[in-house]
Scaffold this motif. Structure first.
Motif, PDB file in Angstrom:
ATOM      1  N   ALA A  64       0.829  -1.207   0.000  1.00 24.77           N
ATOM      2  CA  ALA A  64       0.000   0.000   0.000  1.00 24.77           C
ATOM      3  C   ALA A  64       0.864   1.257   0.000  1.00 24.77           C
ATOM      4  N   GLN A  65       1.928   1.259   0.791  1.00 29.13           N
ATOM      5  CA  GLN A  65       2.817   2.420   0.821  1.00 29.13           C
ATOM      6  C   GLN A  65       3.552   2.593  -0.501  1.00 29.13           C
ATOM      7  N   VAL A  66       4.028   1.485  -1.064  1.00 30.28           N
ATOM      8  CA  VAL A  66       4.721   1.559  -2.350  1.00 30.28           C
ATOM      9  C   VAL A  66       3.799   2.148  -3.404  1.00 30.28           C
ATOM     10  N   THR A  67       2.563   1.667  -3.441  1.00 34.22           N
ATOM     11  CA  THR A  67       1.595   2.141  -4.432  1.00 34.22           C
ATOM     12  C   THR A  67       1.273   3.615  -4.220  1.00 34.22           C
ATOM     13  N   GLN A  68       1.055   3.992  -2.963  1.00 32.27           N
ATOM     14  CA  GLN A  68       0.672   5.374  -2.664  1.00 32.27           C
ATOM     15  C   GLN A  68       1.810   6.358  -2.914  1.00 32.27           C
ATOM     16  N   VAL A  69       2.981   6.074  -2.362  1.00 34.57           N
ATOM     17  CA  VAL A  69       4.080   7.041  -2.428  1.00 34.57           C
ATOM     18  C   VAL A  69       4.823   6.968  -3.762  1.00 34.57           C
ATOM     19  N   LEU A  70       5.322   5.801  -4.101  1.00 35.00           N
ATOM     20  CA  LEU A  70       6.065   5.682  -5.360  1.00 35.00           C
ATOM     21  C   LEU A  70       5.132   5.791  -6.552  1.00 35.00           C
ATOM     22  N   GLY A  71       3.998   5.104  -6.477  1.00 33.00           N
ATOM     23  CA  GLY A  71       3.020   5.210  -7.566  1.00 33.00           C
ATOM     24  C   GLY A  71       2.537   6.637  -7.742  1.00 33.00           C
ATOM     25  N   GLY A  72       2.351   7.329  -6.625  1.00 28.50           N
ATOM     26  CA  GLY A  72       1.926   8.727  -6.687  1.00 28.50           C
ATOM     27  C   GLY A  72       2.975   9.610  -7.333  1.00 28.50           C
ATOM     28  N   TRP A  73       4.243   9.360  -7.010  1.00 29.09           N
ATOM     29  CA  TRP A  73       5.327  10.151  -7.606  1.00 29.09           C
ATOM     30  C   TRP A  73       5.382   9.930  -9.111  1.00 29.09           C
ATOM     31  N   ILE A  74       5.270   8.692  -9.528  1.00 26.67           N
ATOM     32  CA  ILE A  74       5.317   8.367 -10.963  1.00 26.67           C
ATOM     33  C   ILE A  74       4.168   9.052 -11.696  1.00 26.67           C
ATOM     34  N   GLU A  75       3.001   9.041 -11.088  1.00 28.15           N
ATOM     35  CA  GLU A  75       1.821   9.666 -11.712  1.00 28.15           C
ATOM     36  C   GLU A  75       1.981  11.175 -11.826  1.00 28.15           C
ATOM     37  N   LYS A  76       2.549  11.800 -10.799  1.00 30.01           N
ATOM     38  CA  LYS A  76       2.709  13.257 -10.804  1.00 30.01           C
ATOM     39  C   LYS A  76       3.878  13.726 -11.667  1.00 30.01           C
ATOM     40  N   ASN A  77       4.792  12.828 -11.979  1.00 30.46           N
ATOM     41  CA  ASN A  77       5.990  13.202 -12.738  1.00 30.46           C
ATOM     42  C   ASN A  77       6.071  12.412 -14.043  1.00 30.46           C
ATOM     43  N   ALA A  78       4.998  12.503 -14.810  1.00 27.09           N
ATOM     44  CA  ALA A  78       4.893  11.716 -16.048  1.00 27.09           C
ATOM     45  C   ALA A  78       5.991  12.056 -17.046  1.00 27.09           C
ATOM     46  N   GLU A  79       6.557  13.278 -16.941  1.00 27.51           N
ATOM     47  CA  GLU A  79       7.603  13.700 -17.883  1.00 27.51           C
ATOM     48  C   GLU A  79       8.979  13.176 -17.489  1.00 27.51           C
ATOM     49  N   SER A  80       9.078  12.577 -16.318  1.00 27.71           N
ATOM     50  CA  SER A  80      10.358  12.060 -15.824  1.00 27.71           C
ATOM     51  C   SER A  80      10.384  10.537 -15.914  1.00 27.71           C
ATOM     52  N   ASN A  81      11.518  10.009 -16.284  1.00 27.29           N
ATOM     53  CA  ASN A  81      11.653   8.564 -16.425  1.00 27.29           C
ATOM     54  C   ASN A  81      12.626   8.002 -15.401  1.00 27.29           C
ATOM     55  N   ILE A  82      12.174   7.000 -14.655  1.00 25.05           N
ATOM     56  CA  ILE A  82      13.100   6.279 -13.773  1.00 25.05           C
ATOM     57  C   ILE A  82      13.830   5.266 -14.650  1.00 25.05           C
ATOM     58  N   GLU A  83      15.030   5.634 -15.056  1.00 24.95           N
ATOM     59  CA  GLU A  83      15.823   4.785 -15.952  1.00 24.95           C
ATOM     60  C   GLU A  83      16.589   3.710 -15.186  1.00 24.95           C
ATOM     61  N   VAL A  84      16.927   4.019 -13.946  1.00 33.31           N
ATOM     62  CA  VAL A  84      17.728   3.090 -13.136  1.00 33.31           C
ATOM     63  C   VAL A  84      17.001   2.810 -11.827  1.00 33.31           C
ATOM     64  N   LEU A  85      16.845   1.525 -11.517  1.00 31.47           N
ATOM     65  CA  LEU A  85      16.275   1.105 -10.242  1.00 31.47           C
ATOM     66  C   LEU A  85      17.305   0.252  -9.512  1.00 31.47           C
ATOM     67  N   VAL A  86      17.630   0.655  -8.297  1.00 28.77           N
ATOM     68  CA  VAL A  86      18.531  -0.138  -7.463  1.00 28.77           C
ATOM     69  C   VAL A  86      17.748  -0.634  -6.252  1.00 28.77           C
ATOM     70  N   ASN A  87      17.477  -1.927  -6.241  1.00 33.08           N
ATOM     71  CA  ASN A  87      16.780  -2.544  -5.110  1.00 33.08           C
ATOM     72  C   ASN A  87      17.813  -2.894  -4.041  1.00 33.08           C
TER      73      ASN A  87
END
Length: 242
Positions: A64-87
């Motif tokens: 739920a937190q991942v969806t709300q916070v990270l999903g929310g950021w992705i939705e609000k920043n549609a012009e920005s691309n997360i090219e690199v993900l480091v888990n």
């Protein structure tokens, strides 16, 4: 704007990775779960070296937190691309299996393995559309070799290693690479209670590693030049095990 997301980026290896990616001109999203003071310190160090980014507070093991916070950021920043993900986010709670409590198993598995799933699934969607991405998973010597007292941690990191190899085959055609870095004994909060002098005899290079040495490898996997390498696990352990 090209962005990089680093989970568990507030301290240790995560912090070094954030600084490295900022030096590669990425806008760094520094994820942390609770320690805001250390997260702010990471951001200060990053900006002090000419980089930029922002903090994202969420528990990677909480869907739920991942969806709300990270999903929310992705939705609000549609012009920005997360090219690199480091888990990178992970926790350990060491005890022999015979004495391990259910919550000790669940917490460790949930953070590393479920966290990988929740975050990667969300970020991957845009990578697939952009036909470009670099996913780097921070695993462990424990996930390759297995270490006594770390059945939960070994299972979690071993699971991520297997997932790395499987996902690499699923997304390679879209110019997305998926690799893992497996540190051994690195000077961080996780190893500060260990006796380095005693353990040196097990390490061919006779020392613990530095977080920056792990970050350097992550920087290579994050680069465009690593496009023909995927599904690999790079050990950074001073020659202890490969």
């Amino acid at each position: 704007m090209k962005c990089a997301l680093v989970t568990g980026g507030s301290r240790g290896i995560g912090r070094a990775i954030c600084i490295k990616l900022a030096a590669m001109d990425y806008y760094v999203l520094v994820n942390y779960k609770a320690n805001e003071e250390e997260a702010e310190k990471t951001m200060s160090l990053l900006r002090g070296k000419g980089g930029n980014g922002e903090l994202l507070k969420f528990d990677v093991g909480n869907k739920a937190q991942v969806t709300q916070v990270l999903g929310g950021w992705i939705e609000k920043n549609a012009e920005s691309n997360i090219e690199v993900l480091v888990n990178n986010a992970g926790v350990k709670d060491d005890v022999l299996l015979m004495w391990m409590k259910d919550e000790q198993w669940d917490t460790v598995i949930n953070t590393s393995l479920n966290g990988f799933f929740y975050v990667t699934k969300l970020v991957l969607q845009n990578m697939l559309m952009q036909k470009y991405g670099r996913i780097i998973n921070i695993v462990s010597l424990s996930g390759l070799k297995g270490l006594p007292g770390q059945t939960n941690y070994s299972a979690a990191k071993g699971g991520v290693i297997a997932a790395t190899k499987a996902l690499a085959q699923e997304v390679g055609r879209r110019n997305i690479t998926v690799n893992a870095v497996a540190p051994g004994f690195i000077k961080t909060d996780m190893t500060e209670g260990l006796d380095e002098k005693q353990l040196r005899s097990l390490i061919p290079v006779s020392r613990f590693g530095e977080p920056e040495e792990v970050a350097h490898a992550v920087g290579f996997f994050a680069s465009a030049e690593s496009a023909y390498i995927t599904g690999e696990v790079l050990s950074i352990n001073g020659g202890m095990y490969s």
